[in-house]
Design a protein around this motif. Structure first.
Motif, PDB file in Angstrom:
ATOM      1  N   GLY B  38       0.793  -1.226   0.000  1.00  0.00           N
ATOM      2  CA  GLY B  38       0.000   0.000   0.000  1.00  0.00           C
ATOM      3  C   GLY B  38       0.822   1.271   0.000  1.00  0.00           C
ATOM      4  N   LYS B  41       3.672   1.747  -4.709  1.00  0.00           N
ATOM      5  CA  LYS B  41       4.617   1.289  -5.738  1.00  0.00           C
ATOM      6  C   LYS B  41       3.908   1.039  -7.062  1.00  0.00           C
ATOM      7  CE  LYS B  41       5.753  -2.323  -3.321  1.00  0.00           C
ATOM      8  NZ  LYS B  41       4.838  -2.206  -2.167  1.00  0.00           N
ATOM      9  N   SER B  42       2.842   0.245  -6.998  1.00  0.00           N
ATOM     10  CA  SER B  42       2.111  -0.048  -8.235  1.00  0.00           C
ATOM     11  C   SER B  42       1.521   1.224  -8.825  1.00  0.00           C
ATOM     12  CB  SER B  42       0.984  -1.051  -7.972  1.00  0.00           C
ATOM     13  OG  SER B  42       1.520  -2.252  -7.481  1.00  0.00           O
ATOM     14  N   THR B  43       1.129   2.132  -7.933  1.00  0.00           N
ATOM     15  CA  THR B  43       0.555   3.389  -8.413  1.00  0.00           C
ATOM     16  C   THR B  43       1.571   4.168  -9.248  1.00  0.00           C
ATOM     17  OG1 THR B  43      -0.824   3.424  -6.441  1.00  0.00           O
ATOM     18  CG2 THR B  43      -0.620   5.479  -7.665  1.00  0.00           C
ATOM     19  N   GLU B  84       1.276  -5.949 -12.304  1.00  0.00           N
ATOM     20  CA  GLU B  84       1.157  -6.746 -11.098  1.00  0.00           C
ATOM     21  C   GLU B  84       0.021  -7.738 -11.290  1.00  0.00           C
ATOM     22  OE1 GLU B  84      -0.077  -4.441  -7.760  1.00  0.00           O
ATOM     23  OE2 GLU B  84       0.854  -5.775  -6.305  1.00  0.00           O
ATOM     24  N   GLN B 193       8.809  -6.810  -3.467  1.00  0.00           N
ATOM     25  CA  GLN B 193       8.676  -7.087  -2.035  1.00  0.00           C
ATOM     26  C   GLN B 193       9.950  -7.775  -1.559  1.00  0.00           C
ATOM     27  OE1 GLN B 193       6.393  -6.270   0.004  1.00  0.00           O
ATOM     28  NE2 GLN B 193       4.795  -5.569  -1.392  1.00  0.00           N
TER      29      GLN B 193
HETATM   30  N1  LIG Z   1      -8.187   1.741  -7.718  1.00  0.00           N
HETATM   31  C1  LIG Z   1      -7.958   2.245  -6.477  1.00  0.00           C
HETATM   32  N2  LIG Z   1      -8.924   2.941  -5.842  1.00  0.00           N
HETATM   33  C2  LIG Z   1      -8.705   3.450  -4.611  1.00  0.00           C
HETATM   34  N3  LIG Z   1      -7.564   3.319  -3.956  1.00  0.00           N
HETATM   35  C3  LIG Z   1      -6.567   2.643  -4.521  1.00  0.00           C
HETATM   36  C4  LIG Z   1      -6.715   2.060  -5.818  1.00  0.00           C
HETATM   37  N4  LIG Z   1      -5.565   1.432  -6.138  1.00  0.00           N
HETATM   38  C5  LIG Z   1      -4.743   1.611  -5.092  1.00  0.00           C
HETATM   39  N5  LIG Z   1      -5.333   2.336  -4.129  1.00  0.00           N
HETATM   40  C6  LIG Z   1      -4.744   2.740  -2.861  1.00  0.00           C
HETATM   41  O1  LIG Z   1      -3.540   3.434  -3.122  1.00  0.00           O
HETATM   42  C7  LIG Z   1      -2.533   3.057  -2.202  1.00  0.00           C
HETATM   43  C8  LIG Z   1      -1.293   2.569  -2.954  1.00  0.00           C
HETATM   44  O2  LIG Z   1      -1.628   1.382  -3.638  1.00  0.00           O
HETATM   45  P1  LIG Z   1      -0.581   0.583  -4.512  1.00  0.00           P
HETATM   46  O3  LIG Z   1      -1.321  -0.466  -5.254  1.00  0.00           O
HETATM   47  O4  LIG Z   1       0.212   1.524  -5.299  1.00  0.00           O
HETATM   48  O5  LIG Z   1       0.328  -0.082  -3.392  1.00  0.00           O
HETATM   49  P2  LIG Z   1       1.607  -0.993  -3.557  1.00  0.00           P
HETATM   50  O6  LIG Z   1       2.740  -0.247  -2.976  1.00  0.00           O
HETATM   51  O7  LIG Z   1       1.751  -1.480  -4.936  1.00  0.00           O
HETATM   52  O8  LIG Z   1       1.246  -2.189  -2.587  1.00  0.00           O
HETATM   53  P3  LIG Z   1       1.500  -3.780  -2.741  1.00  0.00           P
HETATM   54  O9  LIG Z   1       2.877  -4.021  -2.271  1.00  0.00           O
HETATM   55  O10 LIG Z   1       0.496  -4.371  -1.807  1.00  0.00           O
HETATM   56  O11 LIG Z   1       1.275  -4.137  -4.158  1.00  0.00           O
HETATM   57  C9  LIG Z   1      -3.155   2.000  -1.304  1.00  0.00           C
HETATM   58  O12 LIG Z   1      -3.511   2.618  -0.108  1.00  0.00           O
HETATM   59  C10 LIG Z   1      -4.347   1.541  -2.043  1.00  0.00           C
HETATM   60  O13 LIG Z   1      -5.384   1.157  -1.174  1.00  0.00           O
END
Ligand SMILES: Nc1ncnc2c1ncn2[C@@H]1O[C@H](COP(=O)(O)OP(=O)(O)OP(=O)(O)O)[C@@H](O)[C@H]1O
Ligand SMILES: [Mg+2]
Lengths: 400, 236
Positions: B38, B41-43, B84, B193
């Motif tokens: 969360g 990263k994916s964002t 992902e 991760q």
């Molecule tokens: N489509 C969406 N709508 C609302 N919130 C989102 C959405 N996608 C991601 N988020 C929120 O944005 C934040 C970042 O999400 P992200 O997917 O980038 O995390 P991450 O670092 O890739 O995590 P992970 O290691 O679990 O994959 C999180 O709090 C998530 O809940």
């Protein structure tokens, strides 16, 4: 023997594979014979000999329809098959749920009616036209307008993911019907537009080919269907077709592969709409009279049922589905005649209509449920879609 | 500098997921992005590939600001992501999936060559050439997703958790392949991760916490950073 070879042999029993295994000339010959039979189908001497013997009783169960003119039923099957082929591009190929597909049929039909009828208000009130246009000239306009309405609907909605499209298309079809019903301005409400033009052509003796007799219309729609099949097949095997598959299977991934998803969804929508409009213009060319009563919501649902019943994503499926949703109720009616099925029963002093024609939605509902339980990919499925469906089921209900 | 992200923010509805991220990737590098679940990263990956629009800031690729460019056109410019959760096309065969990867290309001879290269990197995919993507095992799907991204001949390859759900043996293999791909000339931005592996393979890395970059450095530096060790490497 490995399970793989066993599986392969079982596949061989599949009719389609056996057909595919035939040498090419044989395949072409078989297709030609089949198509010739299709053209002969409304010939009385031919179809009266088609049917099943009844095992127990006397005589035989005809495949033709006794309740109504066989050629008329076939023509109706024809334009529903066209509709199913169009919706198949939208729903089966691109995976877009269009709940108001009949709206494009209405656009096509009204365009033809307005331009070809001498009693059209375009002529009698607004003087936009000097005289009615010939039917043939209005068909491309009908197709173009249906396509345009598809683009106008798709433009704002196809950018969004989710169910917006289903709702908007549903609304679109209903708006057309309601406007047509209540507006005197141009579509003339329930009174409709009479004396719609027919396709051109005369027999050698000078009689027009396209009049009251259904058979020539059937031949026309059959020819159009064959053309549309070739068109769709080529599209499906092109880059466009591959993009559609990718969008349907995983829209994000498709975008990451460089597919302009919005553009191709819009194309699918426009092509589907064009085929729907074409179907409507063919129907109007036969119908003589166009009013709003034709465009009820049931028809959209019937087309949707046709595609799902036959198997979304498969041309064969769309044809089979479109054929069945029209033919089956008509045939059931003739079966009813053979066995003396009543058209009405009386309970107390209420008369209940139990003719297969009016029960057809009940019958389809039941049939669809049965098919979706036992054969969710449809009667004549697209193999790739069947695999996608399995993949999705895995997500919903993991095995083990 | 191949990729330069300049102070971007991104919102999901009213939730702000990125709070002014700046990072860069030089040509020829492997850069890792690590952080808790969360963290965003994916964002960041979605912002670069164009699946999500940024709210502010710039994303420059080869000097051009691409933050308003459509996702499919970014692929044409040389950015390709293996998403992902794999995102293979379930109904397409392995081969068709790879062909989809090359969708923007029309040089069929070179495509065939690249497919051979992918099959060279992942012999398992060659065995499964005709099998539907949806029926592959998780690890095989991951290989397919990476191989498919390579088929676009990207200048910048974005990998979002390529080791997710894989056996340790396969993780080793995947990272070896990433290094190999990089040595063959592709720049890689990698979300992981598995910080141990990622940091030891990457030239440089960024640590992300709740939408902010909190640390950056060479892979080796971060690998020995006490705070990173405690948070991401499971060593006290
Ligand atoms: N489509 C969406 N709508 C609302 N919130 C989102 C959405 N996608 C991601 N988020 C929120 O944005 C934040 C970042 O999400 P992200 O997917 O980038 O995390 P991450 O670092 O890739 O995590 P992970 O290691 O679990 O994959 C999180 O709090 C998530 O809940
Ligand atoms: Mg993530």
């Amino acid at each position: 023997m490995t399970t793989e070879t066993v599986k392969k042999q079982r596949w061989k029993l599949n009719l389609r594979d056996r057909f595919q295994d035939m040498p090419k000339p044989a395949r072409i010959a078989a297709m030609v014979v089949f198509v010739v039979l299709l053209y002969l189908l409304p010939t009385k001497a031919f179809y009266e000999n088609l049917g099943f013997p009844i095992p127990m009783g006397s005589g035989y169960l005809p495949l033709y329809t006794t309740g109504s003119d066989m050629a008329g039923v076939l023509f109706q099957c024809g334009y529903y098959i066209l509709l199913a082929l169009g919706l198949n591009v939208v729903l089966g190929y691109a995976g877009l749920l269009d709940l108001g597909f009949f709206g494009f049929f209405a656009v096509g039909a009204y365009t033809v009616a307005l331009l070809t009828s001498p009693e059209s208000k375009l002529i009698t009130e607004y003087n936009w036209l000097e005289s009615p246009w010939p039917w043939l000239l209005t068909v491309p306009i009908a197709i173009a307008l249906a396509m345009l309405s598809g683009v106008l609907l798709g433009w704002p909605t196809l950018r969004l993911r989710g169910d917006y499209l289903a709702i908007v298309t549903l609304g679109f079809a209903e708006i057309i019907r309601i406007v047509a019903k209540n507006q005197d301005w141009i579509l003339n409400g329930d009174r409709g537009i009479p004396s719609v033009g027919h396709p051109p052509g005369t027999w050698p003796d000078g009689e027009p080919i396209f009049e009251l007799e259904f058979t020539p219309y059937y031949w026309l729609v059959l020819t159009v269907i064959i053309g549309v099949i070739f068109l769709i097949r080529n599209l499906a095997n092109s880059r466009v077709g591959r993009a559609w598959v990718a969008i349907r299977e995983d829209e994000d991934a498709a975008e990451l592969m460089g597919v302009p998803t919005f553009k191709f969804k819009l194309w699918a929508f426009a092509i589907g709409a064009a085929i729907g409009g074409l179907s409507g213009s063919l129907w109007a060319g036969q119908a003589n009279f166009v009013n709003s009563a034709t465009f009820s919501l049931e028809n959209s649902i019937l087309v949707l049922a046709a595609v799902l019943l036959g198997g979304a994503g498969s041309i064969g499926g769309a044809i089979l589905g479109g054929f069945l949703v029209i033919y089956l109720p008509e045939w059931l009616r003739s079966v009813g005649d053979v066995f003396g099925w009543p058209t009405q029963v009386q309970v107390g002093n209420i008369h209940i209509d139990v003719s297969p024609t009016s029960l057809r939605f009940v019958i389809f509902g039941a049939l669809l449920i049965v098919v979706m339980i036992y054969r969710p990919q449809g009667l004549w499925p697209n193999r790739r879609r069947a695999a996608e469906l399995k993949d999705r089921q895995k997500e919903v209900a993991p095995v083990e | 500098m191949l990729l330069e992200i300049d102070d971007i923010t991104l919102h999901y509805g009213r939730i702000q997921a990125l709070h002014g991220i700046s990072l860069h990737v030089n040509e020829g590098e492997v850069v890792a992005l690590i952080g808790a679940n969360g963290a965003g990263k994916s964002t960041i990956m979605r912002a670069i590939s164009g699946l999500r629009a940024v709210s502010s800031g710039a994303i420059r690729f080869n000097g051009e600001d691409i933050s308003k460019v459509r996702a499919d056109l970014r692929v044409a410019r040389g950015i390709c992501q293996a998403p992902e959760g794999r995102g293979v096309f379930p109904g397409m065969s392995v081969q068709e999936n790879l062909e989809m990867g090359a969708y923007i290309r029309r040089d069929s001879a070179a495509i065939a060559q690249d497919m051979e290269r992918v099959f060279g990197l992942f012999p398992r995919l060659l065995e499964r050439r005709k099998q539907a993507g949806g029926t592959l095992s998780g690890g095989e799907q991951q290989m397919l997703a990476v191989g498919r991204a390579l088929m676009a001949r990207p200048k910048l390859l974005l990998l979002d958790e390529p080791s997710m759900g894989l056996a340790p043996m396969i993780i080793q293999q995947i990272f070896t392949i990433i290094t190999e791909i990089n040595q063959q000339g592709t720049t890689v931005l990698l979300v992981e991760q598995n910080a141990q592996q990622a940091l030891s393979r990457a030239h440089r890395a960024y640590v992300l916490e709740t939408g902010n970059i909190v640390k950056e450095g060479t892979g080796a530096d971060l690998l020995h950073d006490p705070a990173v060790k405690a948070a991401y490497l499971g060593v006290a």
